[in-house]
Write a protein that holds these residues in place. Structure first.
Motif, PDB file in Angstrom:
ATOM      1  N   VAL A 134      -6.651  -4.895  10.124  1.00  0.00           N
ATOM      2  CA  VAL A 134      -7.140  -4.658   8.768  1.00  0.00           C
ATOM      3  C   VAL A 134      -8.634  -4.911   8.710  1.00  0.00           C
ATOM      4  CG1 VAL A 134      -4.949  -5.246   7.670  1.00  0.00           C
ATOM      5  CG2 VAL A 134      -6.616  -7.016   8.034  1.00  0.00           C
ATOM      6  N   SER A 163      -9.927  -6.478   3.448  1.00  0.00           N
ATOM      7  CA  SER A 163      -8.473  -6.610   3.445  1.00  0.00           C
ATOM      8  C   SER A 163      -8.048  -7.923   4.085  1.00  0.00           C
ATOM      9  CB  SER A 163      -7.822  -5.449   4.182  1.00  0.00           C
ATOM     10  OG  SER A 163      -8.049  -4.245   3.496  1.00  0.00           O
ATOM     11  N   HIS A 164      -8.768  -8.330   5.128  1.00  0.00           N
ATOM     12  CA  HIS A 164      -8.467  -9.600   5.794  1.00  0.00           C
ATOM     13  C   HIS A 164      -8.617 -10.759   4.800  1.00  0.00           C
ATOM     14  CE1 HIS A 164      -8.207 -12.534   9.020  1.00  0.00           C
ATOM     15  NE2 HIS A 164      -9.276 -13.114   8.508  1.00  0.00           N
ATOM     16  N   GLU A 181      -8.428 -10.536   1.538  1.00  0.00           N
ATOM     17  CA  GLU A 181      -7.378 -10.379   0.529  1.00  0.00           C
ATOM     18  C   GLU A 181      -6.046 -10.920   1.068  1.00  0.00           C
ATOM     19  OE1 GLU A 181      -5.515  -6.832  -2.284  1.00  0.00           O
ATOM     20  OE2 GLU A 181      -6.727  -6.304  -0.533  1.00  0.00           O
ATOM     21  N   PHE A 182      -5.746 -10.641   2.337  1.00  0.00           N
ATOM     22  CA  PHE A 182      -4.512 -11.147   2.952  1.00  0.00           C
ATOM     23  C   PHE A 182      -4.542 -12.676   3.008  1.00  0.00           C
ATOM     24  CE2 PHE A 182      -2.134 -12.598   6.679  1.00  0.00           C
ATOM     25  CZ  PHE A 182      -0.876 -12.114   6.367  1.00  0.00           C
ATOM     26  N   THR A 239       3.546  -8.419   7.955  1.00  0.00           N
ATOM     27  CA  THR A 239       2.856  -7.988   6.738  1.00  0.00           C
ATOM     28  C   THR A 239       1.383  -7.725   7.030  1.00  0.00           C
ATOM     29  OG1 THR A 239       4.392  -9.321   5.425  1.00  0.00           O
ATOM     30  CG2 THR A 239       2.364  -8.610   4.339  1.00  0.00           C
ATOM     31  N   TYR A 240       0.775  -8.571   7.825  1.00  0.00           N
ATOM     32  CA  TYR A 240      -0.640  -8.399   8.183  1.00  0.00           C
ATOM     33  C   TYR A 240      -0.859  -7.059   8.897  1.00  0.00           C
ATOM     34  CZ  TYR A 240      -5.229  -9.345  10.198  1.00  0.00           C
ATOM     35  OH  TYR A 240      -6.545  -9.267  10.556  1.00  0.00           O
ATOM     36  N   TRP A 286      -0.658  -4.330   6.315  1.00  0.00           N
ATOM     37  CA  TRP A 286      -1.409  -4.626   5.094  1.00  0.00           C
ATOM     38  C   TRP A 286      -2.081  -3.405   4.475  1.00  0.00           C
ATOM     39  CZ3 TRP A 286      -1.106  -8.640   2.043  1.00  0.00           C
ATOM     40  CH2 TRP A 286      -2.080  -8.814   1.063  1.00  0.00           C
ATOM     41  N   ASP A 287      -2.771  -2.609   5.265  1.00  0.00           N
ATOM     42  CA  ASP A 287      -3.494  -1.452   4.720  1.00  0.00           C
ATOM     43  C   ASP A 287      -2.554  -0.336   4.264  1.00  0.00           C
ATOM     44  OD1 ASP A 287      -6.019  -2.560   4.912  1.00  0.00           O
ATOM     45  OD2 ASP A 287      -6.319  -1.844   6.956  1.00  0.00           O
ATOM     46  N   ARG A 292       0.179  -3.703  -4.416  1.00  0.00           N
ATOM     47  CA  ARG A 292      -0.041  -5.126  -4.131  1.00  0.00           C
ATOM     48  C   ARG A 292       0.911  -6.022  -4.927  1.00  0.00           C
ATOM     49  NH1 ARG A 292      -2.111  -4.165   0.516  1.00  0.00           N
ATOM     50  NH2 ARG A 292      -4.353  -4.087   0.693  1.00  0.00           N
ATOM     51  N   LEU A 340       4.037  -7.239  -2.843  1.00  0.00           N
ATOM     52  CA  LEU A 340       3.832  -7.988  -1.597  1.00  0.00           C
ATOM     53  C   LEU A 340       4.894  -9.048  -1.367  1.00  0.00           C
ATOM     54  CD1 LEU A 340      -0.039  -8.321  -1.609  1.00  0.00           C
ATOM     55  CD2 LEU A 340       1.354  -7.038   0.015  1.00  0.00           C
TER      56      LEU A 340
END
Length: 172
Positions: free
Chosen positions: A6, A10-11, A13-14, A50-51, A54-55, A60, A63
């Motif tokens: 990601v 995004s990283h 956000e995760f 999930t990681y 993720w994209d 969202r 999740l």
């Protein structure tokens, strides 16, 4: 340039998602495994999945559901694998085997007590204590007032206490 599966945004956000939801998701994993160590491993595996996806997860708000479904699927896979790896034997082990009957009896008693609650009270208790939602979050999700949530949970907990006392009295 993305760092791994990601991108940087995004990283972050995760990472924020994991920081915010980890305690709740760990409780769900504990309900699946009934063992803290296995629950932590299960959550870690589900978060890794999930990681990687993720994209691709556009909604969202879904999740939690995605991670919970991943935990269920992984737990089933682990259960099947363990089932194939355990073989009966005529020899007794040299080390004592842990007795988990007390824990499973407690879990069975809790399930029975929750099953005695009316559906509405059971739902409120599960949202409050198993999903760890605040009273305001439950009220918003169900379209009721915070006072309704408080009174319903209070009545449910009183009934659980009463039923638990009755159950304990029958054991004596």
């Amino acid at each position: 340039m993305p760092d791994g599966p990601v991108g940087t945004a995004s990283h972050d956000e995760f990472r924020d998602f994991v920081a915010a939801r980890r305690p709740t998701l760990l409780r769900a994993a504990l309900l699946l495994t009934a063992d803290r160590t296995e629950a932590e491993d299960l959550l870690q595996a589900a978060l890794a999945r999930t990681y990687l996806a993720w994209d691709r997860i556009k909604d969202r708000s879904a999740l939690d559901g995605y991670v919970r479904r991943a935990m269920v699927n992984i737990n089933i896979s682990w259960w099947r694998r363990r089932r194939l790896d355990e073989y009966p034997t005529d020899e007794m082990p040299d080390t004592p085997v842990a007795d988990h009957t007390g824990r499973s009896e407690l879990r069975d008693a809790l399930d029975r007590l929750l099953g005695r609650l009316p559906a509405r009270q059971r739902a409120y208790v599960e949202l409050r204590y198993f999903d760890d939602l605040t009273e305001a979050e439950i009220a918003q999700a169900l379209g009721v007032s915070v006072g309704t949530v408080k009174s319903t949970v209070s009545r449910a907990m009183a009934k659980l206490r009463e039923d638990a006392e009755e159950e304990l009295a029958t054991l004596d």
